[in-house]
Design an enzyme around this catalytic site. Structure first.
Site: not given
Ligand SMILES: NC(=O)C1=CN([C@@H]2O[C@H](COP(=O)(O)OP(=O)(O)OC[C@H]3O[C@@H](n4cnc5c(N)ncnc54)[C@H](OP(=O)(O)O)[C@@H]3O)[C@@H](O)[C@H]2O)C=CC1
Ligand SMILES: CC(=O)N[C@@H](CCC(=O)OP(=O)(O)O)C(=O)O
Length: 310
Positions: A117
């Site tokens: 992000c």
């Molecule tokens: N949130 C954001 O704004 C952004 C996120 N991302 C990336 O997206 C990815 C997901 O992040 P985010 O959605 O925020 O995280 P969350 O923790 O909200 O969701 C992650 C999901 O993955 C599941 N999970 C974790 N480990 C495993 C596993 N071993 N096998 C299967 N499922 C699993 C979790 O289950 P459980 O509930 O059991 O933990 C949960 O449902 C990350 O890599 C993050 O860096 C990228 C850009 C922005």
């Molecule tokens: C607010 C907050 O905690 N933000 C995350 C970045 C968002 C995220 O997990 O996304 P990426 O997959 O792009 O790393 C962090 O700083 O680690």
């Protein structure tokens, strides 16, 4: 037959938002796992290998495991939203607007790494200026940013929204990444075409979705003759004809008194601004986006559509 899409991590923050964006679509078939089975490796492996495109919304380690599960199956294409492959040269970097060739590279790729992000904002501001020779070699770039708390996934959402937890966060705004080793720094450096790692100072505010990324610059340390207007012209030329990433006209940004971090919450677009005083010696480049829109889920759907079009 409609292409099959499987979102591994569909019950997490990023995964759920991708599902919402796909809800009304008839041109794709969504494969799904019940929430209670989300960590069942055998079911995931089966789903991953039944998909035409797998979108991984998992922590880095789980993403790597998922990629292993499909590595021998050339019929499955992958979009990974984690940090695991963003600087891996064998993956296409999923920021379609970052240069002219990128959309075609994404479209034909088997493996696409969805950008972070914060890097989406920082690279969106810096890369066109590096490519145009405006941002000089060795410039000591700083990137200051604030994100909505959904950026920290399910855990941070709970910490911000449930004040009865032992690990609740009560601060309305906090800085983190204080060791200056945030996981997004390599990605910003490589895809921002920087020769020197930026100082990255992220923060989180008490709002769910939205993001401001700032890159302040001294004009006398840029290419000779650079002005606020020439920086604006370079960014405007780079994004000409794009509808997802746009550059605010100077006539508009020159009149603004504030930038609202949540203005684009719920949208998949990103708006860039060049702030400063005409004839002055400094500018502040600003990107406004939704951390879960163009910063994650919106970009993943955009990349999926590019891949489906190939
Ligand atoms: N949130 C954001 O704004 C952004 C996120 N991302 C990336 O997206 C990815 C997901 O992040 P985010 O959605 O925020 O995280 P969350 O923790 O909200 O969701 C992650 C999901 O993955 C599941 N999970 C974790 N480990 C495993 C596993 N071993 N096998 C299967 N499922 C699993 C979790 O289950 P459980 O509930 O059991 O933990 C949960 O449902 C990350 O890599 C993050 O860096 C990228 C850009 C922005
Ligand atoms: C607010 C907050 O905690 N933000 C995350 C970045 C968002 C995220 O997990 O996304 P990426 O997959 O792009 O790393 C962090 O700083 O680690």
């Amino acid at each position: 037959m409609a292409p099959k899409i499987f979102i591994d991590g569909e019950h997490g923050t990023t995964g759920l938002q991708i599902r919402t964006r796909m809800a009304g679509r008839r041109d794709v078939e969504l494969l799904s796992i019940p929430e209670a089975e989300r960590r069942n490796a055998a079911i995931r492996e089966d789903m991953l290998n039944s998909a035409d495109i797998a979108i991984l919304c998992l922590p880095d380690d789980a993403s790597k495991e998922a990629v292993q599960m499909v590595s021998a199956n050339n019929n499955v294409r992958v979009i990974d939203t984690s940090t695991a492959y963003r600087v891996d040269p064998s993956w296409a970097y999923g920021f379609a607007e970052m240069d002219k060739e990128q959309a075609a590279k994404i479209s034909s790729a088997r493996f696409v790494a969805n950008p972070g992000c914060y890097p989406t904002g920082a690279i969106g501001l810096m890369r066109p200026l590096r490519a145009a020779g405006i941002l000089s070699d060795g410039y000591p770039v700083s990137v200051n940013a604030v994100s909505g708390y959904t950026g920290g996934g399910k855990q941070m959402i709970a910490q911000m929204e449930d004040q009865s937890r032992d690990d609740a966060i009560s601060a309305p705004h906090f800085l983190y990444g204080l060791t200056l080793t945030h996981k997004h720094v390599p990605e910003m450096k490589i895809h921002g075409l920087l020769d020197r790692a930026p100082i990255f100072a992220p923060s989180v505010g008490k709002f769910a979705q939205g993001m401001i990324v700032q890159v302040p610059l001294h004009l006398d340390m840029l290419a000779s003759g650079t002005t606020l207007e020439s920086i604006h012209a370079a960014l405007t030329a780079h994004y000409a004809g794009q509808d997802i990433v746009t550059v605010a006209p100077l006539a508009d940004s020159g009149k603004m008194a504030r930038v609202d971090a949540v203005e684009l919450a719920g949208k998949d677009t990103m708006k860039l601004f060049v702030f400063g005083t005409p004839g002055g010696s400094q500018v502040n480049l600003v990107a406004l986006l939704d951390n879960l829109g163009k910063g994650a889920s919106g970009a993943a759907v955009q990349n999926m559509d590019l891949m489906l079009a190939s």
